[in-house]
Write a protein that holds these residues in place. Structure first.
Motif, PDB file in Angstrom:
ATOM      1  N   LYS A 138    -121.362  -0.821 -30.822  1.00 39.97           N
ATOM      2  CA  LYS A 138    -121.423  -1.947 -29.881  1.00 39.97           C
ATOM      3  C   LYS A 138    -120.910  -1.561 -28.485  1.00 39.97           C
ATOM      4  O   LYS A 138    -120.821  -2.406 -27.602  1.00 39.97           O
ATOM      5  CB  LYS A 138    -120.580  -3.116 -30.409  1.00 39.97           C
ATOM      6  N   GLN A 192    -129.066  -6.103 -23.210  1.00 39.38           N
ATOM      7  CA  GLN A 192    -130.152  -6.878 -23.833  1.00 39.38           C
ATOM      8  C   GLN A 192    -131.254  -5.947 -24.353  1.00 39.38           C
ATOM      9  O   GLN A 192    -131.742  -6.125 -25.473  1.00 39.38           O
ATOM     10  CB  GLN A 192    -130.728  -7.863 -22.818  1.00 39.38           C
ATOM     11  N   LYS A 216    -130.265  -4.407 -27.464  1.00 38.14           N
ATOM     12  CA  LYS A 216    -129.948  -5.384 -28.527  1.00 38.14           C
ATOM     13  C   LYS A 216    -128.487  -5.286 -28.981  1.00 38.14           C
ATOM     14  O   LYS A 216    -128.180  -5.298 -30.172  1.00 38.14           O
ATOM     15  CB  LYS A 216    -130.896  -5.191 -29.727  1.00 38.14           C
ATOM     16  N   GLY A 238    -126.260  -7.573 -28.148  1.00 38.76           N
ATOM     17  CA  GLY A 238    -125.744  -8.927 -28.297  1.00 38.76           C
ATOM     18  C   GLY A 238    -124.752  -9.285 -27.208  1.00 38.76           C
ATOM     19  O   GLY A 238    -124.520  -8.519 -26.268  1.00 38.76           O
ATOM     20  N   GLN A 239    -124.141 -10.444 -27.323  1.00 40.44           N
ATOM     21  CA  GLN A 239    -123.212 -10.939 -26.303  1.00 40.44           C
ATOM     22  C   GLN A 239    -121.864 -10.219 -26.364  1.00 40.44           C
ATOM     23  O   GLN A 239    -121.209 -10.034 -25.349  1.00 40.44           O
ATOM     24  CB  GLN A 239    -122.984 -12.444 -26.511  1.00 40.44           C
ATOM     25  N   ARG A 240    -121.457  -9.806 -27.551  1.00 38.56           N
ATOM     26  CA  ARG A 240    -120.095  -9.290 -27.724  1.00 38.56           C
ATOM     27  C   ARG A 240    -120.079  -7.759 -27.760  1.00 38.56           C
ATOM     28  O   ARG A 240    -119.615  -7.136 -28.709  1.00 38.56           O
ATOM     29  CB  ARG A 240    -119.483  -9.874 -28.993  1.00 38.56           C
TER      30      ARG A 240
END
Length: 346
Positions: free
Chosen positions: A154, A237, A240, A242-244
């Motif tokens: 992430k 984005q 992919k 995500g927001q976190r």
């Protein structure tokens, strides 16, 4: 003395004959009888049997050869000097050797160091680290050793690099005949000051490469904030994440400036707390190297073409390469701990 014996005095005996001498000795025959039966000098028979008793073989053993020009004491002293100061030159080692009362040539000294596993290599350029930097790297490594691979996947890794039109630091080898070094096909075109350069900002994650942005001239705080505003969330984005997601950047002054910090805080961006002077930890450094090698193979002729090729090659970096680099992060942390915060192989 027979003709055969005279020949035997000047030539080494065949192994088959040496084996016959030993076989007769083992059967109980004396030196005189063996000498007469095989037409070999008695002293040679004795020598062969003595060698067999000592070494258990009749084959030719390696000979000591020419005496070494460099004594064992001198060799050990050279190794000590090199380990004490890896940047010492062969000429300085030669002077040290003379001070010990020996007079070895540079090639002899080099060969002795090679035999001890020491070879001359170009010194790697690494950031100058203070005790504070090393301590921060150790703390960072300890804090993130237990992070899961999901958490690392992430992370959006980022950095800037300068790429020159004619890479003055790049090397290219050519096959050529002596005296043709300056022939046009055997040269790399260069211009004064490298022909210009562009500054690149890029990012990537385990999912692949994100945006790559070119900036002419020096990148200041305002330019950097604009790059983040136009490319950070779009890259996350596209990948992919995500927001976190977690954003990684180093401690360059424009990254830690008040304007940048405010923008990141106002946009709720989670920033990875990164130790200073630690490029070994950032896997994007390997992508920059891949990119520069690929770009210079294309030999762009102007800055516009350079930017186009950079973006084209950046997009073509395989996802598998990105995954592998992110997966190397735990090993980078372990290397930092093993080196007690100092520079690592990465």
């Amino acid at each position: 003395m027979s003709e055969q014996m005279r020949i035997m005095r000047s030539k080494e005996l065949p192994k088959e004959l040496r084996d016959r001498i030993v076989a007769r000795h083992r059967s109980g025959q004396g030196y005189k009888r063996i000498s007469a039966a095989l037409q070999v000098l008695k002293s040679t028979v004795a020598s062969i049997i003595l060698k067999w008793k000592k070494f258990g073989t009749t084959r030719t053993l390696p000979r000591p050869g020419r005496p070494a020009k460099l004594s064992n004491r001198g060799r050990r002293a050279l190794v000590r000097e090199v380990k004490k100061n890896p940047k010492i030159t062969v000429a300085e080692l030669q002077r040290c050797n003379r001070e010990m009362g020996e007079s070895s040539t540079k090639s002899t000294i080099t060969a002795a160091l090679h035999q001890s596993g020491l070879y001359g290599r170009g010194a790697r350029r690494k950031p100058l680290l203070s005790a504070r930097h090393m301590k921060a790297c150790i703390e960072f490594a300890k804090n993130h050793m237990k992070d899961s691979q999901t958490m690392r996947n992430k992370i959006l890794w980022s950095d800037e690099t300068k790429i020159e039109l004619f890479g003055v630091n790049s090397k290219q080898y050519v096959w050529r005949k002596p005296g043709t070094a300056h022939h046009l096909p055997n040269t790399i075109p260069t211009v004064k000051h490298g022909g210009g350069s562009i500054m690149l900002w890029g990012c990537f994650s385990a999912a692949g490469t994100g945006r790559l942005v070119a900036s002419e001239g020096k990148m200041n705080v305002a330019k950097y904030r604009d790059i983040l505003e136009e490319n950070l969330f779009q890259s996350a984005q596209d990948l992919k994440l995500g927001q976190r997601f977690t954003f990684q950047q180093d401690n360059d002054p424009k990254h830690t400036a008040k304007i940048t910090k405010e923008w990141l805080r106002n946009n709720s961006v989670t920033v990875l707390d990164w130790p200073s002077q630690s490029p070994d930890l950032n896997p994007i450094e390997h992508l920059w190297r891949d990119l520069k090698m690929a770009v210079h193979q294309r030999s762009p002729s102007n800055l516009t073409e350079l930017e186009r090729i950079c973006k084209e090659k950046w997009q073509r970096i395989p996802k598998s390469r990105c995954e592998k680099l992110v997966a190397s992060f735990p090993r980078r942390l372990m290397a930092v701990l093993a080196q007690k915060g100092a520079s690592t192989q990465y």
